[in-house]
Write a protein that holds these residues in place. Structure first.
Motif, short mmCIF file in Angstrom:
data_model
loop_
_atom_site.label_atom_id
_atom_site.label_comp_id
_atom_site.label_asym_id
_atom_site.label_seq_id
_atom_site.Cartn_x
_atom_site.Cartn_y
_atom_site.Cartn_z
N GLU A 65 2.93 -9.48 10.15
CA GLU A 65 2.58 -9.72 8.74
C GLU A 65 2.12 -8.42 8.07
O GLU A 65 2.44 -8.17 6.92
CB GLU A 65 1.50 -10.79 8.65
N LYS A 68 5.11 -6.43 7.23
CA LYS A 68 5.78 -6.99 6.06
C LYS A 68 5.06 -6.56 4.78
O LYS A 68 5.71 -6.22 3.78
CB LYS A 68 5.78 -8.52 6.16
N ILE A 69 3.74 -6.52 4.81
CA ILE A 69 2.96 -6.09 3.65
C ILE A 69 3.22 -4.61 3.35
O ILE A 69 3.41 -4.23 2.20
CB ILE A 69 1.46 -6.37 3.88
N GLY A 71 5.88 -2.88 4.17
CA GLY A 71 7.25 -2.78 3.68
C GLY A 71 7.37 -3.18 2.22
O GLY A 71 8.06 -2.52 1.43
N LYS A 72 6.69 -4.26 1.85
CA LYS A 72 6.72 -4.69 0.46
C LYS A 72 6.05 -3.65 -0.43
O LYS A 72 6.53 -3.35 -1.52
CB LYS A 72 6.00 -6.04 0.33
N TRP A 73 4.94 -3.07 0.05
CA TRP A 73 4.26 -2.03 -0.71
C TRP A 73 5.19 -0.83 -0.93
O TRP A 73 5.28 -0.31 -2.03
CB TRP A 73 2.98 -1.58 0.01
N LEU A 75 8.46 -0.72 -0.90
CA LEU A 75 9.54 -1.07 -1.82
C LEU A 75 9.06 -1.04 -3.27
O LEU A 75 9.71 -0.43 -4.13
CB LEU A 75 10.08 -2.46 -1.48
N TYR A 76 7.92 -1.67 -3.54
CA TYR A 76 7.38 -1.66 -4.90
C TYR A 76 7.03 -0.24 -5.36
O TYR A 76 7.25 0.12 -6.51
CB TYR A 76 6.15 -2.54 -5.01
N THR A 110 0.65 -0.32 -7.03
CA THR A 110 1.18 -1.11 -5.92
C THR A 110 0.12 -1.40 -4.88
O THR A 110 0.11 -2.49 -4.31
CB THR A 110 2.39 -0.41 -5.27
N MET A 114 -0.97 -5.21 -3.74
CA MET A 114 -0.95 -5.71 -2.37
C MET A 114 -2.34 -6.22 -1.96
O MET A 114 -2.45 -7.26 -1.32
CB MET A 114 -0.50 -4.62 -1.40
N GLU A 117 -2.95 -9.51 -3.64
CA GLU A 117 -2.19 -10.57 -2.99
C GLU A 117 -2.92 -11.04 -1.73
O GLU A 117 -3.01 -12.24 -1.47
CB GLU A 117 -0.80 -10.06 -2.64
N LYS A 121 -4.87 -14.93 -1.48
CA LYS A 121 -4.32 -15.92 -0.57
C LYS A 121 -5.43 -16.75 0.05
O LYS A 121 -6.56 -16.32 0.16
CB LYS A 121 -3.55 -15.24 0.58
#
Length: 126
Positions: A65, A68-69, A71-73, A75-76, A110, A114, A117, A121
């Motif tokens: 996880e 994944k965080i 990677g998303k960071w 990308l953004y 970004t 993150m 987010e 949650k």
């Protein structure tokens, strides 16, 4: 988002609006200055709470996880940097900060996205 987070955000928004009104109108009310100081203390405490609760949630999520965080960071970050660069080609923007603004603005935005987010949650799934 639980009730505590919603109330923190709600109180912050209301206090921010009142502070903006007090500062913009240059209010001479005797409680104006203490309210603004109280708001700044509130913001500082919320930031500390935000950092601690995010760290606790980061400890409890799995490595997959976390990857994944990150990677998303990334990308953004790349997307926002590219958008800022392309906008800079078409729109003349002031170059404050010696050119580092093209990287620091997307980096901070970004990173904040993150962490928000993670913070907003519910309980992490094990």
């Amino acid at each position: 988002m639980n009730k505590l987070h919603a109330s923190i955000i709600g109180i912050g928004i209301i206090s921010f609006i009142i502070t903006l009104i007090l500062v913009y109108t240059d209010s001479q009310h005797p409680l104006a200055f203490p309210f603004v100081i109280g708001f700044l203390i509130y913001v500082f405490i919320v930031i500390i709470y935000f950092i601690i609760s995010t760290a606790v949630k980061l400890k409890s999520i799995s490595g997959k996880e976390k990857a994944k965080i990150v990677g998303k960071w990334a990308l953004y970050f790349v997307l926002l940097t590219a958008v800022l660069y392309v906008l800079g080609l078409f729109i003349e923007m002031p170059n404050k900060g010696g050119g580092y603004g093209n990287i620091t603005i997307p980096f901070g935005l970004t990173l904040g996205m993150m962490f928000y987010e993670l913070w907003s949650k519910g309980k992490p799934k094990s």
